[in-house]
Design a protein around this motif. Sequence first.
Motif, PDB file in Angstrom:
ATOM      1  N   ASN A  58       0.912  -1.215  -0.126  1.00 48.28           N
ATOM      2  CA  ASN A  58      -0.036   0.222  -0.113  1.00 48.28           C
ATOM      3  C   ASN A  58       0.755   1.335  -0.013  1.00 48.28           C
ATOM      4  O   ASN A  58       0.432   2.160  -0.839  1.00 48.28           O
ATOM      5  CB  ASN A  58      -0.751   0.127   1.106  1.00 48.28           C
ATOM      6  N   ILE A  59       1.729   1.285   0.859  1.00 48.70           N
ATOM      7  CA  ILE A  59       2.878   2.402   0.971  1.00 48.70           C
ATOM      8  C   ILE A  59       3.431   2.629  -0.283  1.00 48.70           C
ATOM      9  O   ILE A  59       3.725   3.709  -1.050  1.00 48.70           O
ATOM     10  CB  ILE A  59       3.873   2.333   2.126  1.00 48.70           C
ATOM     11  N   HIS A  60       3.924   1.671  -0.796  1.00 56.08           N
ATOM     12  CA  HIS A  60       4.559   1.455  -2.056  1.00 56.08           C
ATOM     13  C   HIS A  60       3.877   2.430  -3.362  1.00 56.08           C
ATOM     14  O   HIS A  60       4.514   3.287  -4.093  1.00 56.08           O
ATOM     15  CB  HIS A  60       4.947   0.198  -2.671  1.00 56.08           C
ATOM     16  N   THR A  61       2.523   1.964  -3.412  1.00 51.41           N
ATOM     17  CA  THR A  61       1.600   2.583  -4.211  1.00 51.41           C
ATOM     18  C   THR A  61       1.416   4.063  -3.986  1.00 51.41           C
ATOM     19  O   THR A  61       1.558   5.061  -4.944  1.00 51.41           O
ATOM     20  CB  THR A  61       0.089   1.939  -3.955  1.00 51.41           C
ATOM     21  N   LEU A  62       1.490   4.498  -2.699  1.00 48.39           N
ATOM     22  CA  LEU A  62       1.326   5.975  -2.463  1.00 48.39           C
ATOM     23  C   LEU A  62       2.594   6.555  -2.952  1.00 48.39           C
ATOM     24  O   LEU A  62       2.672   7.755  -3.308  1.00 48.39           O
ATOM     25  CB  LEU A  62       1.061   6.037  -0.944  1.00 48.39           C
ATOM     26  N   VAL A  63       3.632   6.086  -2.459  1.00 52.03           N
ATOM     27  CA  VAL A  63       5.122   6.607  -2.845  1.00 52.03           C
ATOM     28  C   VAL A  63       5.077   6.771  -4.282  1.00 52.03           C
ATOM     29  O   VAL A  63       5.665   7.766  -4.777  1.00 52.03           O
ATOM     30  CB  VAL A  63       6.377   5.739  -2.241  1.00 52.03           C
ATOM     31  N   GLU A  72       2.146  10.313   5.947  1.00 44.97           N
ATOM     32  CA  GLU A  72       1.350   9.917   6.924  1.00 44.97           C
ATOM     33  C   GLU A  72       1.236   8.449   7.080  1.00 44.97           C
ATOM     34  O   GLU A  72       1.247   7.735   8.229  1.00 44.97           O
ATOM     35  CB  GLU A  72      -0.276  10.520   6.723  1.00 44.97           C
ATOM     36  N   ALA A  73       1.075   7.797   5.741  1.00 36.24           N
ATOM     37  CA  ALA A  73       1.076   6.285   6.078  1.00 36.24           C
ATOM     38  C   ALA A  73       2.390   5.845   6.569  1.00 36.24           C
ATOM     39  O   ALA A  73       2.191   4.563   7.561  1.00 36.24           O
ATOM     40  CB  ALA A  73       1.078   5.669   4.448  1.00 36.24           C
ATOM     41  N   VAL A  74       3.673   6.366   6.656  1.00 36.04           N
ATOM     42  CA  VAL A  74       4.744   5.771   7.223  1.00 36.04           C
ATOM     43  C   VAL A  74       4.822   6.184   8.589  1.00 36.04           C
ATOM     44  O   VAL A  74       5.236   5.053   9.107  1.00 36.04           O
ATOM     45  CB  VAL A  74       6.145   6.624   6.608  1.00 36.04           C
ATOM     46  N   MET A  75       4.121   7.094   9.099  1.00 42.23           N
ATOM     47  CA  MET A  75       3.916   7.305  10.372  1.00 42.23           C
ATOM     48  C   MET A  75       2.945   6.288  11.140  1.00 42.23           C
ATOM     49  O   MET A  75       3.356   5.872  12.112  1.00 42.23           O
ATOM     50  CB  MET A  75       3.467   8.575  10.666  1.00 42.23           C
ATOM     51  N   HIS A  76       2.020   6.074  10.276  1.00 36.87           N
ATOM     52  CA  HIS A  76       0.899   4.980  10.844  1.00 36.87           C
ATOM     53  C   HIS A  76       1.671   3.510  10.927  1.00 36.87           C
ATOM     54  O   HIS A  76       1.635   2.905  11.819  1.00 36.87           O
ATOM     55  CB  HIS A  76      -0.117   4.671   9.896  1.00 36.87           C
ATOM     56  N   TYR A 105      -4.335   0.712  12.155  1.00 41.95           N
ATOM     57  CA  TYR A 105      -4.626  -0.052  10.864  1.00 41.95           C
ATOM     58  C   TYR A 105      -5.649   0.480  10.181  1.00 41.95           C
ATOM     59  O   TYR A 105      -5.261   0.205   8.981  1.00 41.95           O
ATOM     60  CB  TYR A 105      -4.542  -1.684  11.300  1.00 41.95           C
ATOM     61  N   VAL A 106      -6.610   0.706  10.691  1.00 36.24           N
ATOM     62  CA  VAL A 106      -7.901   1.261   9.905  1.00 36.24           C
ATOM     63  C   VAL A 106      -7.582   2.630   9.430  1.00 36.24           C
ATOM     64  O   VAL A 106      -7.932   2.603   8.080  1.00 36.24           O
ATOM     65  CB  VAL A 106      -9.113   1.503  10.810  1.00 36.24           C
ATOM     66  N   SER A 107      -6.806   3.235   9.807  1.00 34.35           N
ATOM     67  CA  SER A 107      -6.442   4.777   9.746  1.00 34.35           C
ATOM     68  C   SER A 107      -5.719   4.365   8.316  1.00 34.35           C
ATOM     69  O   SER A 107      -5.308   5.541   7.323  1.00 34.35           O
ATOM     70  CB  SER A 107      -5.591   5.410  10.721  1.00 34.35           C
ATOM     71  N   LEU A 108      -4.434   3.358   8.456  1.00 32.19           N
ATOM     72  CA  LEU A 108      -3.536   3.227   7.293  1.00 32.19           C
ATOM     73  C   LEU A 108      -4.190   2.868   6.046  1.00 32.19           C
ATOM     74  O   LEU A 108      -4.131   3.207   5.040  1.00 32.19           O
ATOM     75  CB  LEU A 108      -2.680   2.302   7.702  1.00 32.19           C
TER      76      LEU A 108
END
Length: 241
Positions: A58-63, A72-76, A105-108
């Motif tokens: 998920n984070i890879h897609t955002l980056v 924000e995803a990295v902080m979560h 987890y839900v926030s992420l």
Amino acid sequence: MVTTVPIFLFLSWLARVTETLVLNTIRKEQLEKQAVEAELTNLKSQINPHFLFNTLNNIHTLVYKQAPAAPEAVMHLASLMRYMIYESNAATVPLAREMDYLQDYVSLQQLRYKNSPVVDLQIAGETEACYIAPLLFIHLLENAYKHSPARLEPGDLKVRVQVKEDTLAFSVQNPIAKKAANPLEEPGGIGLPNVRKRLSLLYPDQHTLTIQDKGDTFTILLTIHGLHVPTHERQAHLLHH
């Protein structure tokens, strides 16, 4: 003397036999305990790679998309990893802390959706005074996302947590995708066998796990009875009231 010596020898033999039986029983219990602890450790370790794989994707897609939500995803993720590495080693944790973990987890996951929160999470009862085995619910929530349609409407995933005295009820409901990613996979995903095994080791004869597949919705209800409430927590709760 003739009658005393045989009695003495018999009692000595009986004492040695009893001692041997007691020692063997203790060793057996220790080995069984070590085997259970090793299996629990193995089951818990299965959570981390599976969870990390999905989250990092998920984070890879955002980056890749250079989305503003990436930091924000990295902080979560950092918050989640802190809990998994440093806090989940305890045998039990406050249910409130486990709920914080699920909410992180839900926030992420919510970063994947542009609409209002797709998870309707409701918590009732004294979660601070209830202790639970850590990382017990994450697979159930992961699978709710995994087996839902790609497009979720606000509140499509319903999570309910209720604590009443020494009983905890946890349920998660999700709509079922028309075309599953893997038709051969067990409904609910690979996490269910893991959860079943951990529950059988941690809460034997203390839990019920009910699964309802209505065709359009999938619901899992977990109830655990006889949860331990530490004395100091109970006393603090009574003083508060």
